[in-house]
Design a protein around this motif. Sequence first.
Motif, PDB file in Angstrom:
ATOM      1  N   GLU A  17      38.332   0.661  -1.862  1.00 30.73           N
ATOM      2  CA  GLU A  17      39.519   1.131  -1.133  1.00 30.73           C
ATOM      3  C   GLU A  17      39.237   1.109   0.369  1.00 30.73           C
ATOM      4  OE1 GLU A  17      42.568   4.976  -0.932  1.00 30.73           O
ATOM      5  OE2 GLU A  17      40.644   5.129  -1.964  1.00 30.73           O
ATOM      6  N   THR A  18      40.123   0.451   1.110  1.00 32.62           N
ATOM      7  CA  THR A  18      39.988   0.370   2.561  1.00 32.62           C
ATOM      8  C   THR A  18      41.068   1.214   3.219  1.00 32.62           C
ATOM      9  OG1 THR A  18      39.084  -1.872   2.438  1.00 32.62           O
ATOM     10  CG2 THR A  18      39.930  -1.156   4.558  1.00 32.62           C
ATOM     11  N   LYS A  19      40.654   2.118   4.085  1.00 35.76           N
ATOM     12  CA  LYS A  19      41.583   2.963   4.815  1.00 35.76           C
ATOM     13  C   LYS A  19      41.511   2.620   6.301  1.00 35.76           C
ATOM     14  CE  LYS A  19      40.879   6.858   1.643  1.00 35.76           C
ATOM     15  NZ  LYS A  19      40.450   8.290   1.543  1.00 35.76           N
TER      16      LYS A  19
ATOM     17  N   SER B 105      36.149   4.701   4.137  1.00 39.82           N
ATOM     18  CA  SER B 105      36.519   3.590   3.256  1.00 39.82           C
ATOM     19  C   SER B 105      35.379   3.279   2.295  1.00 39.82           C
ATOM     20  CB  SER B 105      36.858   2.344   4.077  1.00 39.82           C
ATOM     21  OG  SER B 105      37.988   2.567   4.893  1.00 39.82           O
TER      22      SER B 105
ATOM     23  N   SER C 112      38.481   3.004   8.513  1.00 33.46           N
ATOM     24  CA  SER C 112      38.020   4.384   8.414  1.00 33.46           C
ATOM     25  C   SER C 112      36.582   4.454   7.902  1.00 33.46           C
ATOM     26  CB  SER C 112      38.933   5.174   7.473  1.00 33.46           C
ATOM     27  OG  SER C 112      38.399   6.466   7.231  1.00 33.46           O
TER      28      SER C 112
END
Length: 224
Positions: free
Chosen positions: A50-52, A46, A43
């Motif tokens: 934090e990685t989305k 991100s 995303s």
Amino acid sequence: SAEDWADIRSDSMTLIGTNVNVTQQTITEKKKSLNNLPVYIRSPTSSHTETKFLKGTMIDENRNLVKVIDKDISKEPVYLTVPANDIIYEDEPFQSKYYVNFTYETTDAVYLSYLRSNLNWKTRYQLSLFEESKSPIIIAMADIRNDGKSRIDVEHAELLGGDINLRMFEQHRSERYEAREHAVMYSISHAQLSTGSPPPSVSRGEEVAGLYVFSINQPFSIDA
């Protein structure tokens, strides 16, 4: 595999035999497209902590163009060009398969011949000179290295030195030195031979329109 194909000079592929007439040759690449398949992408929202990931649909695999529907980004579908490392596939991506077809006429056995770019070799020579009553002896040794990613099994090999793009019109043999069979040897990096088998030998070189051709007389394998 695609990796093995990358090491083959496709323009050098041909059929050889004592009585073969090739009338047509075609090379076809077949690959199942990834377009319209579901994928996950990193995303744009991100962060380093934090990685989305967002679920999307691959629209153009050549450009890594992905369609995403996410209410946090837009109410309408958005199209993103995504780096390859930021794409996660639900299934293993398909690899290309290559098919080589020949139309030919023959009454004898035929063999496929081609050049490989991942085999590198160099020759070393030792020239022994004697008194005038004895002919000189030249010892030729070939060091062969496999730079590919898979093992290569060789039934019969010819080592080519010089410009392999030259067209070969006339073949003639170099008679400058006398080479004795017992004085010709070779070595291969990571080579494997059957137990008790004598080491393959490199034949006396033949000059062919600026190329030097050395034949190896016994099957062998070279690990990557």
